[in-house]
Design a protein around this motif. Structure first.
Motif, PDB file in Angstrom:
ATOM      1  N   GLY A  35       1.510  -1.385  -0.024  1.00  0.00           N
ATOM      2  CA  GLY A  35       0.003  -0.097   0.420  1.00  0.00           C
ATOM      3  C   GLY A  35       0.334   0.979   0.085  1.00  0.00           C
ATOM      4  N   GLU A  46      -3.470   9.132   5.584  1.00  0.00           N
ATOM      5  CA  GLU A  46      -4.516   8.750   4.887  1.00  0.00           C
ATOM      6  C   GLU A  46      -3.869   8.141   3.864  1.00  0.00           C
ATOM      7  OE1 GLU A  46      -6.206  12.322   2.699  1.00  0.00           O
ATOM      8  OE2 GLU A  46      -4.026  12.585   1.475  1.00  0.00           O
ATOM      9  N   PHE A  47      -5.233   6.855   3.124  1.00  0.00           N
ATOM     10  CA  PHE A  47      -4.656   5.955   2.418  1.00  0.00           C
ATOM     11  C   PHE A  47      -4.535   6.706   1.044  1.00  0.00           C
ATOM     12  CE2 PHE A  47      -5.340   1.706   0.191  1.00  0.00           C
ATOM     13  CZ  PHE A  47      -5.915   1.968  -0.977  1.00  0.00           C
ATOM     14  N   VAL A  58      -6.630  -1.076  -5.705  1.00  0.00           N
ATOM     15  CA  VAL A  58      -7.662   0.125  -4.224  1.00  0.00           C
ATOM     16  C   VAL A  58      -6.959   1.501  -4.514  1.00  0.00           C
ATOM     17  CG1 VAL A  58      -7.373  -0.933  -2.497  1.00  0.00           C
ATOM     18  CG2 VAL A  58      -9.417  -0.486  -2.730  1.00  0.00           C
ATOM     19  N   TYR A  59      -8.277   2.459  -4.863  1.00  0.00           N
ATOM     20  CA  TYR A  59      -7.822   3.530  -4.768  1.00  0.00           C
ATOM     21  C   TYR A  59      -8.549   4.523  -3.885  1.00  0.00           C
ATOM     22  CZ  TYR A  59      -4.282   2.610  -8.241  1.00  0.00           C
ATOM     23  OH  TYR A  59      -3.982   2.238  -9.409  1.00  0.00           O
ATOM     24  N   ALA A  60      -8.468   5.728  -3.002  1.00  0.00           N
ATOM     25  CA  ALA A  60      -8.393   6.711  -2.774  1.00  0.00           C
ATOM     26  C   ALA A  60      -9.403   7.290  -3.428  1.00  0.00           C
ATOM     27  CB  ALA A  60      -7.693   7.740  -1.831  1.00  0.00           C
ATOM     28  N   SER A 105     -11.657  -5.857  -0.533  1.00  0.00           N
ATOM     29  CA  SER A 105     -10.522  -5.011  -0.271  1.00  0.00           C
ATOM     30  C   SER A 105     -10.275  -3.336   0.464  1.00  0.00           C
ATOM     31  CB  SER A 105     -10.434  -4.309  -1.423  1.00  0.00           C
ATOM     32  OG  SER A 105     -10.426  -5.632  -2.410  1.00  0.00           O
ATOM     33  N   ASP A 106     -11.566  -3.943   1.213  1.00  0.00           N
ATOM     34  CA  ASP A 106     -11.413  -2.279   2.408  1.00  0.00           C
ATOM     35  C   ASP A 106     -10.884  -2.437   3.722  1.00  0.00           C
ATOM     36  OD1 ASP A 106     -13.439  -1.497   5.065  1.00  0.00           O
ATOM     37  OD2 ASP A 106     -12.849  -0.145   3.423  1.00  0.00           O
ATOM     38  N   TYR A 108      -7.223  -3.582   3.324  1.00  0.00           N
ATOM     39  CA  TYR A 108      -5.827  -2.643   2.872  1.00  0.00           C
ATOM     40  C   TYR A 108      -6.117  -1.133   2.937  1.00  0.00           C
ATOM     41  CZ  TYR A 108      -5.294  -7.642   1.429  1.00  0.00           C
ATOM     42  OH  TYR A 108      -5.216  -9.341   1.916  1.00  0.00           O
ATOM     43  N   THR A 109      -7.491  -0.330   3.561  1.00  0.00           N
ATOM     44  CA  THR A 109      -7.346   0.697   3.125  1.00  0.00           C
ATOM     45  C   THR A 109      -6.982   1.592   4.189  1.00  0.00           C
ATOM     46  OG1 THR A 109      -9.505   1.243   3.394  1.00  0.00           O
ATOM     47  CG2 THR A 109      -8.985   0.786   1.302  1.00  0.00           C
ATOM     48  N   ARG A 110      -6.796   0.108   5.371  1.00  0.00           N
ATOM     49  CA  ARG A 110      -6.446   0.979   6.798  1.00  0.00           C
ATOM     50  C   ARG A 110      -5.054   0.714   7.026  1.00  0.00           C
ATOM     51  NH1 ARG A 110     -11.618  -2.384   7.708  1.00  0.00           N
ATOM     52  NH2 ARG A 110     -13.349  -0.314   7.590  1.00  0.00           N
TER      53      ARG A 110
END
Length: 127
Positions: A35, A46-47, A58-60, A105-106, A108-110
């Motif tokens: 990431g 922030e991601f 996955v993208y912001a 996938s959520d 991997y945003t944390r």
């Protein structure tokens, strides 16, 4: 031990491009999701983007359509191609590695879910 080393940051004018690299060592790179996160002065981390072992991404929302994450398992390296840069993209950019597989996938945003972090590279976008 595990090392993640970012490079490619710098100063660029708004509308310009940069490509960040993150070279990994001390781990079996292909088995980790990778990431990119960023932290601007006075703001929380922030991601930005993530790429799973399978290559899924996955993208912001703030970077969707402008940034592209990719990986080269032969080189143990993950990249972040940043186009159409804006002053609000100014931040220290960090790469991170996460071993655990999750269906969503959520996950991997944390940032708290990642096992290893690099030292960061500064990106400054002038207006």
């Amino acid at each position: 031990q595990v090392q993640l080393v970012e490079s490619g940051g710098g100063l660029v004018q708004a509308g310009g491009s940069l490509r960040l690299s993150c070279a990994a060592s001390g781990l079996t790179f292909s088995t980790y999701a990778m990431g990119w996160f960023r932290q601007a002065p006075g703001k929380e981390r922030e991601f930005v983007a993530a790429i799973r072992r399978s290559g899924g991404t996955v993208y912001a929302d703030s970077v969707k359509g402008r940034f592209t994450i990719s990986r080269d398992n032969a080189k143990n390296t993950v990249y972040l191609q940043m186009n159409s840069l804006k002053p609000e993209d100014t931040a220290v950019y960090y790469c991170a590695a996460e071993k655990t597989y999750y269906l969503s996938s959520d996950h991997y945003t944390r940032g708290q879910n990642y096992d290893y972090w690099g030292q960061g590279t500064q990106v400054t976008v002038s207006s």
